[in-house]
Structures are given as structure tokens and as C-alpha cells.
Design an enzyme around this catalytic site. Structure first.
Site: not given
Length: 905
Positions: A123-124
Site C-alpha cells: 500500500y505504501t
């Protein structure tokens, strides 16, 4: 199953094998995992992450990339360990609360001060931070060595050519085998200034470096307490630095305050800190907090702590510092790899290692650039000769059968170079000149000539070639100057450091408070008035004064103590939680204790046995407790006066009791049939009033007694007693300057008028009908003291101290109170003020507060008035004074209707 041949087995000593294997493992962890390199301040995993991002073009001026991709590249190429370890390291490098200068620019959830975990790597997104480029700059210029990766398919740098001392700027922490490192972050500008000072003077003292490196500079700000820990860490490589969060006290009005915490110590979990404060409040280790909430947001930290009314915020804040991680310590261990080996270094050694490394980097870079410049100049010289002899060059090329033949023919010829000899010498290219002073083309030059474009034959291009050669000659000269002069090299080193400082330095976040910060336990104790109660059975307790309510004279009182086994109260006094006390025992021993160390209870509680608080031995028990002034400077002019039941007295120096060990010390020697009645501090210009249970009293000056240094002396005779009589109290009074006649004349004035004069009301001395001047009357009124006498049947009276004449010690005294069966024996005699309150306790535990302004002032030889209405069999056992408090005024009206104004006079 394979048959093992004994010839293939090599017997080994298991101790030797374990020793070798363990050391190999330990060194592997130390060198390859847990300890940073002093040169770039990075552990292998961090170095590999930055290098991999650089190789992948994941630069600060490019778009973000998924963290999972970065982790995959690092794990596949350089770091064959778990992806979580790599991602955790990547996350930490992106946290602005972990690193002073984050090396990774993260997008997404990368954790928080509350200990929240970062989002999953899928996600990052991440990219190199701008400052990270300064760690890897010039890595392509052969500045550092490269080693094969774990499978030999790639090469990775052994160290990054860091342009700033990252080990100090961002710090590091790690636990290896048998050793650990914990280096705090510092301010970039301060560290670079220190490096520049070291470059200017290699013999600089560490204390001189401390002039610019003030101390660690934590990303979470906070306050460093004192400099001793900093000095120890910088001088020896080890030390402990006390860190405190920043808090402000806010006034809310109406006697209420709030504590606002805006900064917390480095590496402290904010959510856990708030929970800990709440736990301490619940356990009553921190008192006075009415509300606690975390109001932190994207703009910063804000922990709001609202206090109860009239609570001292500074004391609560000190309690929070003591009981939670709002104040903590950072243990510094400046351990890093130097020359491949772990070493604990001081500040100067770390800076010296970095500067030495930068010298190597700049030297290697200069050699690389020099070689590149010479290679380029070599080609340009060949092109210049070719342009000058273009016709012959074209003829040779046209006549050649193929490019290789043309190249060989060009290399075989010698060319006249008189017109370019100055350029040849300028670039220091001796490879072109033969023995005849002519030039021959090298293979590289011949190849460049064959690849030359026709546009280079123009006059403009010819001039450009010469200009380029001159520029290269200037560069080569500069490179040679750098390599030949260490001063010039260090000058460049400083220039590059200053450039980094100008671009990335920020103001210091962590402030330093100078001074000693050994926190006294009393700083954690809320200052509060307490009622101390001692029972005949040896129980003691302290109860907040606010727990008791004022009643009028003659009231029935309230239950102050639940009595068990016919235990009765023998002593009660009021003091602050910070009041020092001396405890005197029946065997003449003295102990010291602060009031806040007594057990806290309620009015109905029994307290705790003093034997559980003090180291009493056998049948020893406490007979008297003496509260002292809080300010020990007041002790210098004070003596201690001892009084026993048999009438003996002794004057001692209070300073003899200033230092008392926890196991106590001898105070006075007592006869077997005698006991200690009272011990009080006194001054030489004061008087002592001894009072007996049968209503006698004796007044004499303190100065009439000499100071006895021996603590084992039982003193001298103070008062001659009747057979059944005994001393029940000792009072310290002001010294009297007036004569007996003047006192008698003054006492002839009504006590109401005397009180009015003392309050400052105007008067006419002639109208008073006494042979005293107005000045004498006013002076005596201002100095007048009143003696309160209380009997066991609840009677009491106030009399002027002027009515007690001064006599020599050893006499039988004068009448203090007219004692009869109705009044009972005297239980207490003490000096009082008009606004004092009286606290009485009975043998049944009943307690009452009575304002003394309602007690009539009479002469000595009277029986007094009813102070306390007793039940059958009930006796007053203790009397003590209470100074007027603001709480009483608020409660008077509330209880006025409850309590009937009773009692006879």
C-alpha cells in the site's frame, strides 16, 4: 543408507568447535547486521536499500514507487533475508520522529508516535529523500570499493561515500552478540561545524568540540537535563542523558490549572504514555488530575491534563515526570565499526574517522576525474593533429582497404606536432611523443579520427578543440593540485560540508537546560495541610485538614477515630506534608521522618503502628513527636527543650539532631520511673512555661539554662512537684521586657479593649486609667500572648501570658487554673492566637474543631467555660491548635444550623 568410512571422520574438541563457531556467528552479526559503519553511519540493510533505490532510479525528483517493489529488489539482489526486516528498516528511514534527517520520502501510512504499525508494503510508496543523494553522490566515480553480493551475480558497495556524518546526524541503535550500540541523533549544522573545527585543528580538544555540538538533537524535540551525561558520552563514548518532555501550565481560572504536554522524549510511545498517566492516577500514585485526553493532531502533540481545584500543577507535573516516561534517559553507547572492527569511540574519534574517510573519497574521486580528463584530452590532441593534417589523413583513409588497415596506417606514421606541443605539455600527455619529438597516434586516437564527423573540419570546430583542450588542462592542473596538496584537499572537504549544511541544516529542536537535576522526592509531594494523630497504642496517621469541619463551642462533634481495644489518642498536631518531624521514644531515642511518609488515612481510620514505620526495638515506643520548621536555615538559632513528667528539663542545640540515621540516635537519658512529656524548639530570648495536671505552672527564661552538649544527660530540675502531680505540657513563650508593675497595670485594662488596640483601633491612654504611656500600651498589646488551658472534662479558658510571672527554675510554680471535680485535671496548655481553632479528641475517638474567638478570656485563677459537651465516662485526652483555613469560612454557615450553641460559662 550410506556406510560412513572412518577415514572421512575428523574428531574435534567440542569446546574448540563451539568457540570458533560462536565467534564466527558473533562477528557475522556484528559486521553484517547490527552495528553501523562509522564512515556512512549505516547498517548493511540500510545501505543496500539506498543503493538499490539509486540503481533503480528511484530518486527524489522522480515519481514514488511501491515499497513492495523496492523491498523485492533489495531482497533479490543484495539482502537475502525476510522481507519484513527490509520493510521495517525502510519504514524507519521514512519516519520523521525516528530520524533527524529521514533518508526515505514515504507516501502513505508509515506509522506514528502512538506505536501504530505502518501499512503493508503493497500500500505504501517510497523514493529517496533529497538528503539521501548526499550519501550516495560520487559513488560512480570509483570513490568506494565494491564487493560481490551473496550469490556473486551483482556487486554492492562496502560503504557509501557519505558527504555528511550520518552516524551522528541520524544516530543508530542495535544489539549484537555481546555488545550493543545506541547513538543519539544530532543537529546537522552543529556536527558539520565540529567537523570543520577538526579539519582546521586535528589536535582540538573534545571540550572545544562541545562548544558547537551542544548535545543530541532529537526529532521529537524535548528537553535535555544537564550536561554531565552529554560530556560523559562525548568524552568516553558512554553516558546517560536525561530527557524530559516539554509541558506548559495553563491557568483555567477559578483556581484551576491544566498541564499541556507538547513534546515527548525520543522513542517514547505517546499512546502508552497517556495510558501510563491514567494508570498512575487510578493507583493514586499521581493525585489531583480530573481530566486527561490526547488532543494531538497533524499540527503536533497536545496531551491535555486538567487538574482539580487548588492543586499545585508543578507538583503534579513532577509526579508525572517521576512515574512515567515523560522523563526518561537515553543510554549512549557510541559503538561503530572502524576498519571492520567494533569500537566504542568518543566524539572526536567519530568525527576524525569521518573526515579521514572523506579525504579518501575526495582523493579517489579526484584520481578518477583526473584520469577521465586525461583520456578526453588525449583524444582531443589526436583530433587536433588530424585537423591540422587533414589532407594527408584523408589520403591515407581513402587508400586503405578497410578501417583496420586505415587505423594501422595512421598509427604507423609520425606527425609534426610543433604547433600543438604547448597543448601536449599543457595536458601532460607524454604518451604521444616519440624519441624524435614528433607525435604518433595511439589506437584510441586513430579510432576517434576514423569516427570523426566532417563538421569538425571547419575553422570554428578547430578553435573549439583548442578551447576544450585548454579547459581540460585547467581541470587537470586543479586535480593534480588537489592530489599534491592536503591543504587544498581539506579545503574542498570543508566547502562540500558547508554546502550540505546550507542546503539541509535546520534549527535545533531539543533544548538543553543547564544545572543539576537530581530530583528531590519532595518535589513529587503535593503541599497540603495534614492532621497527624497518634494513639496510645502506637498508631499514627495523617488526614487532610479539609476532612474536618468547623463547629461552634459546645457542639457534639463528629467521629474522628474508630477506637478498638480502648485505644485513645495521645497527640495531635497540624503540619504540612513537607514538615520534618523528630520522633522521641520512651527509651530516649530520636528518629527523623517527613510528614508525607506517614500513612494517609481518613478521620475514622486507625492508621498504622509506628513500629512498622520506624525501626523500634523490643518494648520501645514513641512518646513524643516534634514538628520542625521546613526551612532548615531557621534551625541555626533554635534549641531543643526537653521536659519530663518528673519536672526535669534539658536545653540542647537543634543542629545536634540535624543528621539522624535511619536507625535513630540517642536523644536523652531517662530514669525508669520518668517519661518524656514534650520536646520543643526554642530560642534564647524566649521563655518556657511548664504546666502540671493539678493546675500549677512555672515560667522561666530559656537563657537561664545552659546548652547541654551531652545527649545522654537527663538535664536539670525544672519544677518542684507535689507528690501526686506531674508535668503534662511545656509551652514556649515570647520573652517579656515589661516589669511586673507594668504588666499588672496593662492587665487592668479589659481584654476586649486590649484586643481592639492590638487590631489597630485608636485609643486614649488617659481614658484607660492606667499609668502607662500610649507607646507602652501599644507595644504590650501587639506582643500579648494568650495561654489556653483545657481540662479532661471539656473545660477551658484563655488567660494572658502577662499574668504568669517569671520565676527561677526549680520552684513549685503558681496557679494556672482552678481545678475541681467538675473541671477535672488539666490535659493541655498552649499559647493561642485569636484566629486559631482548637481540636479536641476524646477517649472514645470523638473529635471537634472549635473557634477560639468564642472562648472567653479570663484570669489565671478561674475554672474556664465548657468547650466540649461530653458523654458519661468520656474524657478529653488531647488538644491541639489549627490555623484558620479558607475552607472553614465556606463551611461555617452550612453547619451553623446543625450545631446548637451550648455550654456553660
Amino acid at each position: 543408507m550410506t556406510d560412513n568410512n572412518s577415514s572421512n571422520l575428523v574428531p574435534v574438541n567440542i569446546e574448540d568447535e563451539m568457540k570458533v563457531s560462536y565467534l564466527d556467528y558473533a562477528m557475522s552479526v556484528i559486521v553484517s547486521r547490527a552495528i553501523p559503519d562509522v564512515r556512512d553511519g549505516l547498517k548493511p540493510v540500510h545501505r543496500r536499500i539506498i543503493y538499490s533505490m539509486h540503481e533503480a532510479g528511484n530518486h527524489a525528483n522522480r515519481a514514488y514507487r511501491k515499497s513492495a517493489r523496492i523491498v523485492g529488489d533489495v531482497m533479490g539482489k543484495y539482502h537475502p533475508h525476510g522481507d519484513s526486516a527490509i520493510y521495517d528498516s525502510l519504514v524507519r528511514m521514512a519516519q520523521d520522529f525516528s530520524l533527524r534527517l529521514p533518508l526515505v520520502d514515504g507516501q502513505g501510512n508509515f506509522g506514528s508516535l502512538d506505536g501504530d504499525a505502518a501499512a503493508a508494503m503493497r500500500y505504501t510508496e517510497s523514493r529517496m529523500a533529497k538528503v539521501a543523494h548526499k550519501l550516495i553522490e560520487d559513488i560512480d566515480k570509483e570513490t568506494v570499493s565494491f564487493n560481490p553480493n551473496y550469490d556473486g551475480s551483482e556487486e554492492e558497495p562496502s560503504v557509501l561515500p557519505s558527504m555528511f556524518p550520518n552516524l551522528l546526524v541520524n544516530g543508530s541503535g542495535g544489539i549484537a552478540v555481546g555488545m550493543a550500540t545506541n547513538i543519539p541523533p544530532h543537529n546537522l549544522g552543529e556536527v558539520i561545524d565540529a567537523c570543520c573545527l577538526y579539519v582546521d585543528n586535528n589536535d582540538i580538544e573534545i571540550l572545544d568540540l562541545l562548544e558547537v555540538v551542544k548535545g543530541p538533537d532529537f526529532p521529537t524535540s524535548g528537553i535535555i537535563l544537564g550536561v554531565n551525561g552529554i560530556k560523559s558520552a562525548y568524552l568516553t563514548g558512554r553516558g546517560s542523558i536525561a530527557i524530559r518532555g516539554r509541558a506548559e501550565i495553563e491557568n483555567l481560572g477559578n483556581g484551576r490549572q491544566a498541564i499541556i504536554i507538547t513534546e515527548i522524549p525520543y522513542m517514547v510511545n505517546k499512546a502508552r504514555l497517556v495510558e501510563k498517566i491514567a494508570e498512575m492516577v487510578k493507583e493514586k500514585r499521581i493525585e489531583g488530575i480530573s481530566d486527561l485526553r490526547d488532543e494531538s493532531n497533524k499540527n503536533g502533540i497536545r496531551i491535555y491534563i486538567e487538574l482539580k481545584k487548588d492543586i499545585v500543577a508543578e507538583v503534579v507535573l513532577n509526579q508525572i515526570y517521576s512515574c512515567t516516561q515523560l522523563q526518561t534517559s537515553f543510554g549512549v553507547i557510541m559503538l561503530a565499526l572502524k576498519d571492520g572492527l567494533p569500537k566504542v569511540m568518543n566524539l572526536k574519534e567519530v568525527i576524525a574517522a569521518f573526515v579521514s574517510f572523506r579525504e579518501v573519497v575526495i582523493t579517489n574521486r579526484t584520481i578518477y576525474l583526473l584520469n577521465k580528463a586525461r583520456d578526453k584530452a588525449h583524444i582531443l590532441l589526436g583530433l587536433t593533429i588530424a585537423v591540422s593534417n587533414i589532407d594527408e589523413i584523408i589520403r591515407i583513409i581513402k587508400a586503405a582497404s578497410d578501417p583496420n588497415a586505415a587505423k594501422q596506417e595512421l598509427m604507423a606514421r609520425s606527425w609534426d606536432a610543433l604547433n600543438i606541443l604547448p597543448l601536449v605539455k599543457l595536458v601532460d600527455d607524454k604518451a604521444m611523443l616519440n624519441e624524435e619529438g614528433k607525435c604518433s597516434f595511439t589506437e584510441a586516437q586513430a579510432k576517434a579520427i576514423l569516427e570523426m564527423r566532417l563538421q569538425r573540419l571547419t575553422a570554428m570546430e578547430k578553435n573549439k578543440l583548442e578551447e576544450d583542450l585548454k579547459n581540460l588542462a585547467t581541470e587537470i592542473t586543479e586535480y593534480l593540485n588537489i592530489l599534491g596538496s592536503r591543504e587544498r584537499l581539506l579545503e574542498i572537504l570543508k566547502e562540500e560540508l558547508i554546502k550540505v549544511k546550507e542546503e539541509f541544516a535546520t534549527p535545533r529542536l531539543t533544548s538543553i537546560e543547564f544545572g543539576e537535576f537530581d530530583q528531590d522526592i519532595e518535589d513529587l509531594i503535593q503541599r497540603e495541610e495534614m492532621v497527624v494523630t497518634v494513639t496510645l497504642g502506637g498508631y499514627i496517621k495523617r488526614v487532610p485538614l479539609s476532612s474536618y469541619r468547623a463547629q461552634k463551642r459546645g457542639g457534639k462533634g463528629r467521629s474522628g477515630l474508630s477506637m478498638r481495644d480502648e485505644d485513645i489518642t495521645t497527640q495531635v498536631f497540624v503540619g504540612s506534608t513537607h514538615t520534618p518531624m523528630l520522633f522521641f521514644s520512651n527509651i530516649g531515642q530520636v528518629y527523623s521522618l517527613k510528614l508525607y511518609k506517614l500513612p494517609l488515612s481518613n478521620p475514622q481510620g486507625k492508621g498504622r503502628p509506628m513500629v512498622n514505620i520506624l525501626p523500634l526495638k523490643g518494648d520501645e515506643h514513641i512518646t513524643n513527636i516534634m514538628p520542625l520548621p521546613e526551612n532548615q536555615d531557621e534551625w541555626d538559632n533554635l534549641n531543643i527543650m526537653f521536659a519530663t513528667a518528673k519536672g526535669n528539663i534539658r536545653r540542647s542545640d537543634l543542629l545536634d539532631f540535624k543528621k539522624i540515621q535511619s536507625n535513630g540516635k540517642i536523644a536523652i537519658r531517662l530514669d525508669e520511673d520518668d517519661k518524656l512529656i514534650d520536646v520543643k524548639p526554642c530560642k534564647e530570648d524566649e521563655h518556657i512555661l511548664l504546666a502540671t495536671k493539678s493546675g500549677k505552672a512555672l515560667r522561666f527564661p530559656v537563657e537561664s539554662l545552659r546548652v547541654i552538649k551531652s545527649r545522654t544527660s537527663d538535664g536539670v530540675r525544672g519544677m518542684r512537684l507535689a507528690e501526686d502531680d506531674s508535668v503534662i505540657s511545656m509551652t514556649v513563650l515570647k520573652g517579656i521586657k515589661a516589669t511586673r508593675e507594668e504588666r499588672d497595670a496593662y492587665l487592668s485594662v479589659s481584654w476586649e479593649k486590649r484586643l481592639e488596640i492590638a487590631k489597630g483601633e485608636e485609643f486614649n491612654s488617659e481614658e484607660l486609667g492606667v499609668d502607662l504611656t500610649a507607646e507602652s500600651i501599644l507595644e504590650m498589646a501587639n506582643s500579648e500572648e494568650f495561654i489556653l488551658t483545657v481540662t479532661e472534662n471539656g473545660f477551658g479558658k484563655r488567660s494572658s501570658a502577662y499574668g504568669y510571672r517569671i520565676t527561677d527554675r526549680g520552684g513549685s510554680g503558681i496557679i494556672n487554673m482552678d481545678i475541681n471535680d467538675k473541671t477535672g485535671l488539666v490535659v493541655g496548655v498552649m499559647p493561642v492566637k485569636m484566629d486559631d481553632e482548637l481540636m479536641l479528641i476524646t477517649n472514645s475517638g470523638k473529635l471537634i474543631r472549635c473557634k477560639l474567638e468564642t472562648v472567653r478570656i479570663t484570669g489565671r485563677n478561674t475554672s474556664g467555660v465548657t468547650l466540649f459537651r461530653l458523654d458519661d465516662g468520656e474524657k478529653v485526652v488531647s488538644a491541639s491548635l489549627i490555623a484558620e483555613s479558607s475552607d472553614d469560612n465556606e463551611e461555617d454557615s452550612e453547619f451553623e444550623e446543625e450545631v446548637a450553641e451550648e455550654g456553660s460559662e
